[in-house]
Design a protein around this motif. Sequence first.
Motif: not given
Length: 286
Positions: A22, A26-27
């Motif tokens: 994740h 998303h970062d």
Amino acid sequence: MPDARANDIGLIRNTFLEGLAHVLAHDLRFKGVLGMEIGGSVGRGEADPLSDIDLFMYVTAIEFDTYCGGFAFELLECAGPVRRRRGPSFAPLIGWGYTVDYGEIGLVQLFVRSDAALRPSYLQRQGRILFERDGRLASTLAAAKAEALPSRSIAAAALSEIYFRLFNVTKELARGHTWQARKYHREIQEQLLVLARLASAKEPAGSYFRHSGRAMEQELPHEWRRAIEELDRQSTDQMGEPVVRATVALAARLQDALASQIDAPVDWSALEERILHRLATRLGPS
């Protein structure tokens, strides 16, 4: 209840890995990461409660130095609370590695590789993709694993695996985990078999990721077969420092027998001194 503990650790690992995927997705700080593969026993679905998590992260060539300079630790710290960390250290043909102890999750070993060097290590032979940025990493790695390797590359890969796993053996002996050290040593024996077959001209190019393990032993000349059988017996009867010394000695003999096929030989004397010093330091005076 070992089975219950294994299930608990499995759930904890899966949660950790899902969280890491994740973060990568998303970062925006980690947009240079093209993908990550899970290798070793976790990737193969054969992990036990003491297994490390081996991760292979592929980054763009232009950002490779950034990640090797410590940015990899920043990523790992986003995935959970870190108890201890060390690195980077370089393992031939595997890459720059970072080791993080997450406590309950256990040890995570992250290897950073550039997209300009996609040839997988033996630890990835049955790996599974955790994350890929553009959907191409899985097919690229699969093609690389299927590619026929010359004997020179096979020898280098086997030596690298022996080198790496000897440190795992030492670590587990220092912890008092003899059975886990023996498990790692069996993996070393597989690589010794690969080298012995090469030294006997019985290992065809391209078979490194597809060899049949210990079934190969019966095809070896008596000298190498007897040496590997004796090492197996020693590791079964009494796993400890004498086995480490005997393993290093056999690896050095095989390397000498393959001298014409090895571009960067391992300094086995220096390695033996280093790992035995580490073992003595952790175990203390007898």
